[in-house]
Design an enzyme around this catalytic site. Structure first.
Site, PDB file in Angstrom:
ATOM      1  N   THR B 157       0.878  -1.294   0.052  1.00  0.00           N
ATOM      2  CA  THR B 157       0.083   0.001   0.062  1.00  0.00           C
ATOM      3  C   THR B 157       1.096   1.325   0.023  1.00  0.00           C
ATOM      4  O   THR B 157       1.255   1.743  -1.260  1.00  0.00           O
ATOM      5  CB  THR B 157      -0.966  -0.119   1.244  1.00  0.00           C
ATOM      6  OG1 THR B 157      -0.192  -0.068   2.490  1.00  0.00           O
ATOM      7  CG2 THR B 157      -2.064  -1.088   1.127  1.00  0.00           C
ATOM      8  N   LYS B 183       4.412  -6.752   3.882  1.00  0.00           N
ATOM      9  CA  LYS B 183       4.242  -5.511   3.560  1.00  0.00           C
ATOM     10  C   LYS B 183       3.806  -4.757   4.998  1.00  0.00           C
ATOM     11  O   LYS B 183       3.473  -5.190   5.975  1.00  0.00           O
ATOM     12  CB  LYS B 183       3.058  -5.449   2.556  1.00  0.00           C
ATOM     13  CG  LYS B 183       1.703  -5.763   2.934  1.00  0.00           C
ATOM     14  CD  LYS B 183       0.625  -4.929   3.843  1.00  0.00           C
ATOM     15  CE  LYS B 183       0.605  -3.501   3.167  1.00  0.00           C
ATOM     16  NZ  LYS B 183      -0.119  -2.583   3.842  1.00  0.00           N
ATOM     17  N   THR B 194      -1.251  -1.563   6.992  1.00  0.00           N
ATOM     18  CA  THR B 194      -1.259  -2.880   8.023  1.00  0.00           C
ATOM     19  C   THR B 194      -0.173  -3.886   7.410  1.00  0.00           C
ATOM     20  O   THR B 194       0.278  -3.815   6.330  1.00  0.00           O
ATOM     21  CB  THR B 194      -2.534  -3.622   7.267  1.00  0.00           C
ATOM     22  OG1 THR B 194      -3.637  -2.853   7.431  1.00  0.00           O
ATOM     23  CG2 THR B 194      -2.829  -4.809   7.934  1.00  0.00           C
ATOM     24  N   GLU B 281       6.981   4.913   7.600  1.00  0.00           N
ATOM     25  CA  GLU B 281       6.590   5.994   6.758  1.00  0.00           C
ATOM     26  C   GLU B 281       7.497   7.226   7.234  1.00  0.00           C
ATOM     27  O   GLU B 281       7.713   7.755   8.420  1.00  0.00           O
ATOM     28  CB  GLU B 281       5.095   6.505   6.988  1.00  0.00           C
ATOM     29  CG  GLU B 281       4.041   5.444   6.258  1.00  0.00           C
ATOM     30  CD  GLU B 281       2.772   5.333   6.977  1.00  0.00           C
ATOM     31  OE1 GLU B 281       2.029   4.715   6.224  1.00  0.00           O
ATOM     32  OE2 GLU B 281       2.687   6.200   7.953  1.00  0.00           O
ATOM     33  N   ASN B 404       0.431  11.118   6.385  1.00  0.00           N
ATOM     34  CA  ASN B 404      -0.746  10.664   7.269  1.00  0.00           C
ATOM     35  C   ASN B 404      -1.742  11.694   7.479  1.00  0.00           C
ATOM     36  O   ASN B 404      -2.968  11.551   7.940  1.00  0.00           O
ATOM     37  CB  ASN B 404      -0.205  10.031   8.825  1.00  0.00           C
ATOM     38  CG  ASN B 404       0.274   8.801   8.413  1.00  0.00           C
ATOM     39  OD1 ASN B 404      -0.339   7.720   7.987  1.00  0.00           O
ATOM     40  ND2 ASN B 404       1.613   8.610   8.946  1.00  0.00           N
ATOM     41  N   SER B 409      -7.791  12.577   2.336  1.00  0.00           N
ATOM     42  CA  SER B 409      -8.751  14.080   2.262  1.00  0.00           C
ATOM     43  C   SER B 409      -8.498  14.365   0.840  1.00  0.00           C
ATOM     44  O   SER B 409      -7.722  14.237  -0.029  1.00  0.00           O
ATOM     45  CB  SER B 409      -8.420  15.012   3.321  1.00  0.00           C
ATOM     46  OG  SER B 409      -6.983  15.039   3.381  1.00  0.00           O
TER      47      SER B 409
END
Lengths: 409, 409
Positions: B157, B183, B194, B281, B404, B409
Site C-alpha cells: 500500500t 508489507k 497494515t 513512513e 498521514n 482527504s
C-alpha cells in the site's frame, strides 16, 4: 522565536490575590537571557501543602526533594526555576536541591523542610544552584500579592502563553479563593516542556485532606490531558492552603464545607489542563475525546488515552480528515473490552459509524466541513456499560516535529 | 508518488522456489489503477497452516475468517488484496470474505475451509468481492513457482519497496527452503499500512507444531518492531508448510530436525521485520534499541518499546541529536523496574550517561558525529538483572505527518 499558539485564550485571566500568598520573580540567568527564570511564592506560617508528582521511575531531584518534604505537611516557600530541570544529574542534583532549599530557608526565616522546589528545562546538565544566591533575598523582600501572570511567565519553557485560572467559592459561609498557574506544552518532554502547576487557596484545610482533594482532582484534570504521551521526569502539581480566609481547618474529607470547594478545584485544574493541550507543541486543533458505554470509567479512560495518543488519529485531525477508521484502530489497540459490532463513533454532532460499520447516512462533505473547526470532538460509544471518560489533547503536526527535532542541536 | 525509502535494501533478494507452492498476481481494480492488487498462492494438498493475528479488539473480517479456518489445519489457497482492508465493514464485510472464499475454493477445487484471506488498504469501506470474480480462475490457472517479488509488490500500500527474505536449512539431512514476503510501512495504520506477512516452506511439519514455531518466532521478530505504536486491525502473519521436501511431518516441538529450522525461521522473520521498520513512513534513520540488565526479558521488551515508541526520542534521532535525556524519560515512563542512579546509556559505541548522570567523559562533538549515521543504536543498561531485549524502529519526521495528515482527504 515562537508564535503564540492559535488555540491560546485571548489574554491571561484576571486572577485575584490569595490571602497569605505573595509572589516574586527574577532573572537568575540559569539558561535564558533577558527574561525571568525563577519564581518564588511565600506562604504565611501554618500553610498546609499537598503534592502530586510524576509516575516516572526516573524522577528529577526536585521531585525527590518535594516528596520527602511533604511529610512535614507545611510550606513557607516555593522556588521554581526554568531553563534547567535538574533531572538525571546524580549526586550533584541532590546537592543543588539542598543548596537551593538552604538559601530559601535562610532568606525566608523558615526550616528547609518547609521549602518546596521545582525545576523545568534541559535535563542531564547540572543545575548551578549558586545562581539563586544573588537573587534569593530580593525575591523574599520584594514578594507581593497577585503577581500571577509574572509567575506563570517565569516558569515557561517552550510554552507560547502563560496559563492561569481561578475560582471563588463558598466555604461554610465564607468566600474562599483558588488561584492556579501551570506550564507545559509538549506534554511532556523532559527537557523542554515539563508540566508544572501550582495552586494556592486561602481556605482552611488540613494537609492530609488537601492531599486527598488534590489527588482526586488530578484524576479528573491533568490525568485527562495528553500531548504526545511522553511522561516527564519532573511533573509536579502542588497545592497550598493558607487558611487565611478564617475558620477551623477542615480535618475530614466529609467536612460539608468542602462540597463546593471540590467542584471549584476541579474547575481550576481542568481549565489549566485544557490550556496545556491548547499550547501543545505545534498544535492547530484542540481535541476532546469522549468515551461512553465502556465497562467501567477506568476502561473508558484507557480507551480515551489510546485515541488521544494515537499519532494516526492526531495527524488525521491535523489534515482535517474525519478518519474514523483510525479511531476504530485506536479503540481496538487499547486492549480494553470492546465489541466491534456495537461501536458507534461521532465527530462533533455527526454520527459517522454505527454498529461496527460506516453510518448508512454518512456524507463526506458534511463531515469534512466539521473538521475545519478549531475545536474537534470525537465521541465513541461502546455500548457495553455505563463507564465514561473525557480526554483533552491536540493534533500532531509537522511543527511538533520541527520543534523537537531541532531542539538542543 | 512516493520516493523509495533511503533505508531500503539495494534490490529485492533472490528468493528460491518452494516445492508445492505456486503464485500469481492480477489487477482486480479494487482501488488502484495500473498496478496489481491481488495475489494468490496455491498450495499442494496436505499443506499445513499456522497463523498469528492482530491483538486488536476490532479485527478485520479476513482476520475473523482466518482464525476460524485455522481450526482445519490445512491450506490450499491464500488470497490477498491491497486497496481495501475490509475492516469495520460489519455484516457486509463477513459476506465479502465468504464470497471471496467461495470463488477461490471453486477455482482451486478445494473446500472453503482451506482458503485463507487477507486484505489491506482503506478501512470502513465495503470491499466489493465481485471484483475477484473475473480474475480468480486466471490466477489459479496461471500460478507459477517463484513469483515472490511480484507477490510482494501486489500487496503493497504505502510501502515504498517490496519486502522478501529466505533461508535454506538442513532438516534431518534434507535441505528445506523458507521464503517469506511482508508489507507494512506505517506500522501500523489500519487504512494504509497494515502489516501482512506470508511465509512458505517445503519442510514437513504438522500444523500444531508449525503454530508453536510461528508464535515463538513472532515474539522474537514482528513483536520487536514498531513504527508508530499504532496497532492494525488487520495484522496477519501466516506460515504454510507443504512437506514436499520429503520425510514424515514433525509432529512434536522437540523433534531434533527442528533445531536449525527454528533459527532459520527467526532469521527470515527478523529480516522481514527490519525491512518493515526500514520502510517506516517518512523514515530517514533505522534505530536499534538494545535494553540490557533488566529484571526480566519481558521487562526489557516493555522498556525497549517505550523508547522505540516515544515521539520525543524519535524526533531527536531525526534531528541527529543525541538527546539521551529523552531516553531517560522513556525508561522512566515505561513503569518497569528501573533505578535512575544505576542507569547507563550508549549511543552506538559512545557511553553518554553513567550512574544516573551524564558520563564525565561526554563529548558533544563525538556524539553528534555518530548521530549523522543512517543506522543508530541506542543501548540502555539498567544494572538490575539479566533481562534483555532488542527492538527495531525508525525516526519520526515531518514526512510521516505529511503522509498521514494528507491521506484520504
Amino acid at each position: 522565536m515562537t508564535k503564540v499558539s492559535p488555540l491560546a485564550p485571548e489574554r491571561f485571566p484576571e486572577l485575584p490575590p490569595v490571602a497569605g500568598v505573595t509572589i516574586a520573580t527574577a532573572e537568575a540567568g540559569i539558561r535564558y537571557r533577558n527574561r525571568t527564570d525563577v519564581m518564588l511564592m511565600l506562604f504565611e506560617p501554618g500553610t498546609a501543602v499537598a503534592g502530586v508528582f510524576t509516575r516516572s521511575r526516573c524522577p528529577s531531584a526536585p521531585v525527590d526533594w518535594c516528596r520527602s518534604a511533604l511529610s512535614g505537611g507545611k510550606a513557607r516557600v516555593l522556588v521554581v526555576n526554568s531553563g534547567n530541570a535538574n533531572a538525571f544529574t546524580g549526586a550533584k542534583g541532590r546537592e543543588a536541591t539542598e543548596r537551593t532549599a538552604a538559601l530559601a530557608a535562610s532568606a525566608a526565616g523558615c526550616s528547609e523542610g518547609e521549602v518546596f522546589l521545582a525545576s523545568t528545562g534541559v535535563i542531564g546538565e547540572p543545575l548551578d544552584a549558586s545562581r539563586f544566591g544573588p537573587v534569593m533575598d530580593g525575591l523574599v523582600r520584594d514578594a507581593v500579592p497577585n503577581l500571577w501572570e509574572d509567575a506563570a511567565r517565569a516558569i515557561m519553557t517552550t510554552d507560547t502563553f502563560p496559563k492561569g485560572a481561578s475560582a471563588v467559592v463558598d466555604f461554610g459561609g465564607t468566600p474562599v479563593t483558588i488561584c492556579g498557574i501551570a506550564k507545559g506544552a509538549g506534554m511532556i518532554a523532559p527537557d523542554m516542556a515539563t508540566m508544572l502547576s501550582f495552586v494556592a487557596t486561602d481556605a482552611p484545610i488540613a494537609s492530609h485532606v488537601l492531599q486527598d482533594l488534590l489527588s482526586e482532582a488530578t484524576a479528573r484534570s491533568f490525568n485527562c490531558v495528553t500531548v504526545d504521551g511522553d511522561t516527564s521526569t519532573s511533573d509536579t502539581l502542588m497545592a497550598f492552603a493558607t487558611g487565611r480566609a478564617g475558620g477551623t481547618p477542615a480535618d475530614r474529607a466529609d467536612d460539608p464545607r468542602l462540597a463546593g470547594f471540590r467542584t471549584a478545584l476541579d474547575t481550576v485544574l481542568q481549565d489549566l489542563a485544557r490550556q496545556v493541550a491548547r499550547d501543545g507543541e505545534g498544535a492547530t486543533k484542540f481535541i476532546t475525546v469522549d468515551v461512553e458505554g465502556a465497562e467501567s470509567d477506568s476502561s473508558a479512560h484507557c480507551i480515551g488515552l489510546s485515541i488521544a495518543n494515537s499519532p494516526l488519529v492526531k495527524t488525521a485531525v491535523a489534515g482535517e480528515d474525519a478518519n474514523w477508521g483510525r479511531v476504530v484502530m485506536a479503540v481496538g489497540k487499547a486492549g480494553e473490552p470492546a465489541d466491534r459490532d456495537r461501536l458507534a463513533i461521532h465527530f462533533g454532532p455527526i454520527r459517522v459509524a454505527l454498529d461496527g460499520a460506516r453510518d448508512p447516512s454518512y456524507e463526506e462533505a458534511v463531515t469534512s466541513a466539521y473538521m475545519k473547526n478549531q475545536d474537534i470532538t470525537i465521541r465513541v460509544e461502546l455500548g457495553l456499560g455505563s463507564g465514561r471518560a473525557r480526554i483533552w489533547t491536540c493534533d500532531l503536526t509537522g511543527e511538533y516535529i520541527a520543534i523537537n527535532a531541532d531542539y538542543r542541536s
